[in-house]
Design a protein around this motif. Structure first.
Motif, PDB file in Angstrom:
ATOM      1  N   ILE A   1       0.880  -1.170   0.000  1.00 57.78           N
ATOM      2  CA  ILE A   1       0.000   0.000   0.000  1.00 57.78           C
ATOM      3  C   ILE A   1       0.913   1.215   0.000  1.00 57.78           C
ATOM      4  O   ILE A   1       1.512   1.568   1.016  1.00 57.78           O
ATOM      5  CB  ILE A   1      -0.924   0.008   1.230  1.00 57.78           C
ATOM      6  CG1 ILE A   1      -1.770  -1.272   1.277  1.00 57.78           C
ATOM      7  CG2 ILE A   1      -1.821   1.247   1.223  1.00 57.78           C
ATOM      8  CD1 ILE A   1      -2.590  -1.416   2.565  1.00 57.78           C
TER       9      ILE A   1
ATOM     10  N   MET B   1      -7.774   2.231   1.314  1.00 57.43           N
ATOM     11  CA  MET B   1      -7.507   0.800   1.208  1.00 57.43           C
ATOM     12  C   MET B   1      -7.373   0.170   2.586  1.00 57.43           C
ATOM     13  O   MET B   1      -7.878  -0.936   2.832  1.00 57.43           O
ATOM     14  CB  MET B   1      -6.238   0.566   0.381  1.00 57.43           C
ATOM     15  CG  MET B   1      -5.906  -0.904   0.117  1.00 57.43           C
ATOM     16  SD  MET B   1      -7.254  -1.805  -0.725  1.00 57.43           S
ATOM     17  CE  MET B   1      -7.309  -0.929  -2.306  1.00 57.43           C
TER      18      MET B   1
ATOM     19  N   TYR C   1      -3.952  -7.985  -2.158  1.00 58.61           N
ATOM     20  CA  TYR C   1      -4.779  -7.340  -3.182  1.00 58.61           C
ATOM     21  C   TYR C   1      -5.677  -8.334  -3.918  1.00 58.61           C
ATOM     22  O   TYR C   1      -6.741  -7.952  -4.419  1.00 58.61           O
ATOM     23  CB  TYR C   1      -3.902  -6.592  -4.177  1.00 58.61           C
ATOM     24  CG  TYR C   1      -3.398  -5.268  -3.650  1.00 58.61           C
ATOM     25  CD1 TYR C   1      -4.283  -4.280  -3.228  1.00 58.61           C
ATOM     26  CD2 TYR C   1      -2.031  -4.990  -3.576  1.00 58.61           C
ATOM     27  CE1 TYR C   1      -3.822  -3.062  -2.749  1.00 58.61           C
ATOM     28  CE2 TYR C   1      -1.571  -3.778  -3.105  1.00 58.61           C
ATOM     29  CZ  TYR C   1      -2.460  -2.815  -2.693  1.00 58.61           C
ATOM     30  OH  TYR C   1      -2.011  -1.605  -2.221  1.00 58.61           O
TER      31      TYR C   1
ATOM     32  N   VAL D   1      -8.678  -8.353  -1.926  1.00 57.07           N
ATOM     33  CA  VAL D   1      -9.395  -7.091  -2.107  1.00 57.07           C
ATOM     34  C   VAL D   1     -10.222  -7.150  -3.386  1.00 57.07           C
ATOM     35  O   VAL D   1     -11.408  -6.783  -3.404  1.00 57.07           O
ATOM     36  CB  VAL D   1      -8.417  -5.903  -2.153  1.00 57.07           C
ATOM     37  CG1 VAL D   1      -9.145  -4.623  -2.563  1.00 57.07           C
ATOM     38  CG2 VAL D   1      -7.742  -5.697  -0.806  1.00 57.07           C
TER      39      VAL D   1
ATOM     40  N   THR E   1      -3.046   0.449  -4.947  1.00 62.24           N
ATOM     41  CA  THR E   1      -3.239   1.340  -3.800  1.00 62.24           C
ATOM     42  C   THR E   1      -4.355   2.339  -4.072  1.00 62.24           C
ATOM     43  O   THR E   1      -5.208   2.601  -3.226  1.00 62.24           O
ATOM     44  CB  THR E   1      -1.941   2.100  -3.499  1.00 62.24           C
ATOM     45  OG1 THR E   1      -0.909   1.175  -3.172  1.00 62.24           O
ATOM     46  CG2 THR E   1      -2.130   3.085  -2.352  1.00 62.24           C
TER      47      THR E   1
END
Length: 400
Positions: A57, A80, A154, A157, A383
């Motif tokens: 990040i 984030m 990620y 995410v 990010t």
């Protein structure tokens, strides 16, 4: 292919990486009831740039004040972290060191301090003894500590964005044809013979975004030149506590070989940056002649090579020689030996190059009739994905 009043959705998103899925998420949040379909050629989300990076990040310290990268990275880092906390996704705010190991790097390090302050990022300047307090095995003349840097997963995410967006996400849907008509909309044919019709197209195809733009009938004014980033895992992860970076070369968008402690506790080392022989060329053995020919046929690729061949030669050397790669790491971490480095999965960066050979330095979003194209979104796009998604969504909803 397009027929009036026969829409399958309002918005068609091509690309199931983190930017495409953030866009779908932002659209449905801003305009509930908007029907969004995401087409992804792979069997799951985040299989390329999103799922093959080091999971950092980024704070936004590197980027030109006022640029999209600076604004979106600073904002995106905080968002984030909040998103990961809200959805229970593994993450950690670790901070990082950017370390100068040579005297000629000191002015660049001081420039980063100023840039960080202009971007609203708290930084702390360190001398050699203070470096050792953070990282006992790291050596340097000076460093800066950036407290807002972190790490996350990620891939998780992206998967969560797919679920939370409420979009119709279709995997294994490779786009082969686009029919766009201003008065009717957009129809996209996939490799399995399906046709999906929508009112507005969003191109978040990453490594293939220039090709998708041309399929839609728009001239992107750039081409993607793929650069492979090769990583190693550190056998002795105890040598590094957190994240350690060199001072980057401002002529390139690459950050140099760095050390990143990941969510699982292991330490990633890399990447270098060498031209890939395919857009998804994760090793020297992956060669796609038509894609290589496409790169070589773009005048900007030759002009870029002419300007930066010395830098590129060093990257090639580190790619082909583990000893050379180890030497680059030892500038920061002298205790490392070749035996400490085990090859890890590589990534490929979708770098936009203009006709004059310039590397596009910022995020690049362009609009066409009933289309929005994201044409340059490499690091720190993961990010910054939530703010990028909102910006693309704003343009899409205006088009609707």
């Amino acid at each position: 292919m397009v027929r009036a009043a026969a829409y399958d959705c309002d918005v068609l998103v091509i690309g199931g990486g983190i930017v495409g899925l953030s866009t779908a998420y932002a659209i449905t949040r801003a305009a509930p009831g908007t029907r969004v379909t995401v087409l992804e050629k792979e069997p799951g989300p985040a299989r390329h740039q999103t799922g093959r990076n080091s999971g950092v990040i980024h704070s936004g310290i590197y980027y030109r004040p006022g640029s999209l990268k600076a604004r979106y990275a600073v904002r995106g880092a905080a968002e984030m972290i909040k998103f990961c906390a809200e959805y229970g996704i593994a993450h950690e705010v670790t901070g990082k060191l950017i370390v100068a190991t040579e005297r000629d790097e000191l002015p660049r390090l001081h420039a980063l301090v100023q840039r960080g302050r202009e971007n609203g990022i708290p930084v702390r300047e360190l001398g050699p003894a203070q470096i050792a307090e953070y990282e006992p095995e790291v050596r340097g003349l000076a460093a800066i500590q950036v407290g807002t840097t972190g790490i996350c997963d990620y891939g998780s995410v992206a998967a969560r964005l797919a679920d939370a967006s409420g979009a119709d996400v279709r995997y294994g849907a490779e786009v082969v044809r686009i029919d766009r008509r201003p008065e009717l909309g957009v129809a996209v044919a996939t490799a399995d013979g399906s046709v999906v019709r929508g009112k507005v197209l969003v191109n978040c195809a990453g490594l293939h975004c220039d090709r998708v733009a041309m399929l839609a009938g728009d001239d992107p004014g750039m081409r993607i030149v793929p650069f492979r980033g090769e990583y190693f895992d550190l056998v002795r992860p105890e040598l590094v506590r957190g994240l350690v970076y060199p001072v980057p070369d401002p002529a390139f968008p690459f950050l140099g070989v760095h050390l990143t402690r990941g969510i699982g506790g292991g330490v990633h080392v890399g990447p270098n940056a060498v031209p890939a022989l395919a857009r998804e060329g994760y090793g020297w053995g992956v060669v796609r002649p038509l894609e290589v020919a496409g790169t070589l046929g773009w005048p900007g690729a030759w002009r870029m090579a002419g300007r930066h061949w010395r830098y590129g030669a060093g990257e090639f050397r580190r790619s082909l020689s583990k000893g050379a790669f180890t030497a680059a790491v030892r500038r920061l971490l002298p205790a490392v030996t070749p035996d400490d480095l085990v090859p890890a999965a590589a990534g490929v960066r979708a770098q936009a190059v203009l006709r004059d050979g310039a590397l596009v330095d910022d995020f690049l979003i362009r609009e066409g009739v009933r289309a929005v194209h994201v044409l340059n979104a490499p690091s720190p796009a993961a990010t910054a994905s939530l703010p990028i998604g909102r910006e693309v969504a704003r343009r899409v909803l205006a088009a609707l």
